[in-house]
Design a protein around this motif. Structure first.
Motif, PDB file in Angstrom:
ATOM      1  N   LEU A  82       0.834  -1.201   0.000  1.00 11.87           N
ATOM      2  CA  LEU A  82       0.000   0.000   0.000  1.00 11.87           C
ATOM      3  C   LEU A  82       0.866   1.248   0.000  1.00 11.87           C
ATOM      4  O   LEU A  82       0.636   2.188  -0.767  1.00 11.87           O
ATOM      5  N   PHE A  83       1.890   1.256   0.842  1.00 18.03           N
ATOM      6  CA  PHE A  83       2.728   2.437   0.963  1.00 18.03           C
ATOM      7  C   PHE A  83       3.518   2.694  -0.316  1.00 18.03           C
ATOM      8  O   PHE A  83       3.703   3.849  -0.706  1.00 18.03           O
ATOM      9  N   GLU A  84       3.971   1.637  -0.977  1.00 19.04           N
ATOM     10  CA  GLU A  84       4.640   1.826  -2.263  1.00 19.04           C
ATOM     11  C   GLU A  84       3.692   2.454  -3.279  1.00 19.04           C
ATOM     12  O   GLU A  84       4.079   3.312  -4.062  1.00 19.04           O
ATOM     13  N   ASP A  85       2.440   2.027  -3.258  1.00 16.10           N
ATOM     14  CA  ASP A  85       1.448   2.537  -4.198  1.00 16.10           C
ATOM     15  C   ASP A  85       1.111   4.007  -3.936  1.00 16.10           C
ATOM     16  O   ASP A  85       1.097   4.810  -4.855  1.00 16.10           O
ATOM     17  N   VAL A  86       0.861   4.362  -2.683  1.00 19.14           N
ATOM     18  CA  VAL A  86       0.413   5.730  -2.390  1.00 19.14           C
ATOM     19  C   VAL A  86       1.547   6.747  -2.365  1.00 19.14           C
ATOM     20  O   VAL A  86       1.298   7.945  -2.296  1.00 19.14           O
ATOM     21  N   THR A  87       2.792   6.281  -2.457  1.00 19.63           N
ATOM     22  CA  THR A  87       3.922   7.224  -2.465  1.00 19.63           C
ATOM     23  C   THR A  87       4.616   7.291  -3.830  1.00 19.63           C
ATOM     24  O   THR A  87       5.663   7.926  -3.949  1.00 19.63           O
ATOM     25  N   ARG A  88       4.030   6.675  -4.860  1.00 21.07           N
ATOM     26  CA  ARG A  88       4.643   6.732  -6.191  1.00 21.07           C
ATOM     27  C   ARG A  88       4.711   8.170  -6.685  1.00 21.07           C
ATOM     28  O   ARG A  88       3.718   8.910  -6.587  1.00 21.07           O
ATOM     29  N   PRO A  89       5.847   8.581  -7.233  1.00 19.24           N
ATOM     30  CA  PRO A  89       5.949   9.944  -7.770  1.00 19.24           C
ATOM     31  C   PRO A  89       4.928  10.173  -8.884  1.00 19.24           C
ATOM     32  O   PRO A  89       4.729   9.310  -9.738  1.00 19.24           O
ATOM     33  N   TYR A  90       4.286  11.310  -8.843  1.00 19.74           N
ATOM     34  CA  TYR A  90       3.312  11.762  -9.846  1.00 19.74           C
ATOM     35  C   TYR A  90       2.016  10.973  -9.885  1.00 19.74           C
ATOM     36  O   TYR A  90       1.073  11.367 -10.536  1.00 19.74           O
ATOM     37  N   LYS A  91       1.928   9.830  -9.247  1.00 18.85           N
ATOM     38  CA  LYS A  91       0.715   9.014  -9.297  1.00 18.85           C
ATOM     39  C   LYS A  91       0.123   8.747  -7.923  1.00 18.85           C
ATOM     40  O   LYS A  91      -1.073   8.570  -7.787  1.00 18.85           O
ATOM     41  N   GLY A  92       0.946   8.683  -6.912  1.00 21.66           N
ATOM     42  CA  GLY A  92       0.471   8.382  -5.573  1.00 21.66           C
ATOM     43  C   GLY A  92      -0.114   9.604  -4.891  1.00 21.66           C
ATOM     44  O   GLY A  92       0.186  10.743  -5.247  1.00 21.66           O
ATOM     45  N   THR A  93      -0.934   9.378  -3.900  1.00 26.72           N
ATOM     46  CA  THR A  93      -1.570  10.455  -3.157  1.00 26.72           C
ATOM     47  C   THR A  93      -0.604  11.137  -2.195  1.00 26.72           C
ATOM     48  O   THR A  93      -0.743  12.317  -1.899  1.00 26.72           O
ATOM     49  N   TYR A  94       0.405  10.396  -1.710  1.00 22.95           N
ATOM     50  CA  TYR A  94       1.320  10.916  -0.696  1.00 22.95           C
ATOM     51  C   TYR A  94       2.786  10.729  -1.088  1.00 22.95           C
ATOM     52  O   TYR A  94       3.568  10.168  -0.322  1.00 22.95           O
ATOM     53  N   PRO A  95       3.228  11.229  -2.244  1.00 24.25           N
ATOM     54  CA  PRO A  95       4.611  10.978  -2.667  1.00 24.25           C
ATOM     55  C   PRO A  95       5.652  11.594  -1.729  1.00 24.25           C
ATOM     56  O   PRO A  95       6.759  11.073  -1.605  1.00 24.25           O
ATOM     57  N   LYS A  96       5.312  12.659  -1.035  1.00 27.63           N
ATOM     58  CA  LYS A  96       6.277  13.318  -0.159  1.00 27.63           C
ATOM     59  C   LYS A  96       6.549  12.535   1.130  1.00 27.63           C
ATOM     60  O   LYS A  96       7.476  12.847   1.856  1.00 27.63           O
ATOM     61  N   LEU A  97       5.757  11.511   1.388  1.00 27.73           N
ATOM     62  CA  LEU A  97       5.954  10.718   2.597  1.00 27.73           C
ATOM     63  C   LEU A  97       6.823   9.483   2.362  1.00 27.73           C
ATOM     64  O   LEU A  97       7.118   8.740   3.299  1.00 27.73           O
ATOM     65  N   ALA A  98       7.264   9.277   1.127  1.00 25.17           N
ATOM     66  CA  ALA A  98       7.976   8.039   0.775  1.00 25.17           C
ATOM     67  C   ALA A  98       9.187   7.769   1.664  1.00 25.17           C
ATOM     68  O   ALA A  98       9.454   6.615   2.008  1.00 25.17           O
ATOM     69  N   ASP A  99       9.916   8.786   2.034  1.00 23.00           N
ATOM     70  CA  ASP A  99      11.128   8.573   2.844  1.00 23.00           C
ATOM     71  C   ASP A  99      10.847   8.518   4.338  1.00 23.00           C
ATOM     72  O   ASP A  99      11.769   8.291   5.119  1.00 23.00           O
ATOM     73  N   SER A 100       9.616   8.743   4.745  1.00 26.08           N
ATOM     74  CA  SER A 100       9.285   8.795   6.169  1.00 26.08           C
ATOM     75  C   SER A 100       8.635   7.518   6.697  1.00 26.08           C
ATOM     76  O   SER A 100       8.652   7.268   7.895  1.00 26.08           O
ATOM     77  N   ILE A 101       8.057   6.717   5.832  1.00 25.19           N
ATOM     78  CA  ILE A 101       7.250   5.562   6.261  1.00 25.19           C
ATOM     79  C   ILE A 101       8.139   4.410   6.729  1.00 25.19           C
ATOM     80  O   ILE A 101       9.141   4.088   6.105  1.00 25.19           O
ATOM     81  N   ARG A 102       7.713   3.814   7.858  1.00 20.74           N
ATOM     82  CA  ARG A 102       8.389   2.608   8.360  1.00 20.74           C
ATOM     83  C   ARG A 102       7.336   1.623   8.824  1.00 20.74           C
ATOM     84  O   ARG A 102       6.338   2.001   9.423  1.00 20.74           O
ATOM     85  N   VAL A 103       7.582   0.349   8.553  1.00 19.80           N
ATOM     86  CA  VAL A 103       6.755  -0.726   9.074  1.00 19.80           C
ATOM     87  C   VAL A 103       7.684  -1.590   9.909  1.00 19.80           C
ATOM     88  O   VAL A 103       8.696  -2.091   9.403  1.00 19.80           O
ATOM     89  N   ILE A 104       7.351  -1.757  11.185  1.00 20.21           N
ATOM     90  CA  ILE A 104       8.165  -2.542  12.102  1.00 20.21           C
ATOM     91  C   ILE A 104       7.334  -3.743  12.544  1.00 20.21           C
ATOM     92  O   ILE A 104       6.215  -3.582  13.025  1.00 20.21           O
TER      93      ILE A 104
END
Length: 141
Positions: free
Chosen positions: A96-118
């Motif tokens: 999901l996070f890869e999808d919503v952070t895609r440049p130019y296509k995702g809703t949240y591209p600016k969050l790509a470097d901030s997301i972590r799943v632990i």
């Protein structure tokens, strides 16, 4: 022998999963969202969306150290349980996070470097009920 205690900064969103809830040894997990039924899944989806929305707010989206820390905190997801449900949830969140952070296509591209799943698990292997080769694949992914 008890595993060593590890401190990890995370948002209030904690998910405990599995066929039987076993959150012993994970401080704060009693307040976690569960994933046992459809209503739990709906609450989880809503909580994840709210985390993304908050992290995208203009007052949190700038590059100041305080904003960067808060943004990272809001989009850090801590999953308790390395059984099939926990491992699957971690993988689905990653997709999901890869999808919503895609440049130019995702809703949240600016969050790509901030997301972590632990994914936290108290045992020596993820998905311990599976064959060894599948456990190794789960760990790689």
């Amino acid at each position: 022998k008890e595993p060593p205690e590890v401190t990890i900064d995370y948002d209030h969103l904690i998910v405990s999963v599995g066929c039987k809830v076993d959150d012993r040894g994970v401080p704060g997990a009693k307040r976690a969202l569960r994933l046992k039924c459809t209503e739990d899944a709906r609450k989880l989806r809503e909580a994840v969306g709210e985390c993304f929305e908050f992290a995208s707010r203009p007052d949190v989206a700038d590059s100041s150290p305080e904003s960067t820390k808060e943004r990272s905190r809001r989009v850090t997801f801590f999953i308790v349980g390395g059984g099939p449900t926990g491992v699957e949830l971690a993988g689905e969140l990653h997709d999901l996070f890869e999808d919503v952070t895609r440049p130019y296509k995702g809703t949240y591209p600016k969050l790509a470097d901030s997301i972590r799943v632990i994914l936290a698990h108290s045992g020596p292997d993820l998905v311990p009920q599976f064959d060894e080769n599948l456990r190794e694949e789960a760990l790689k992914s």
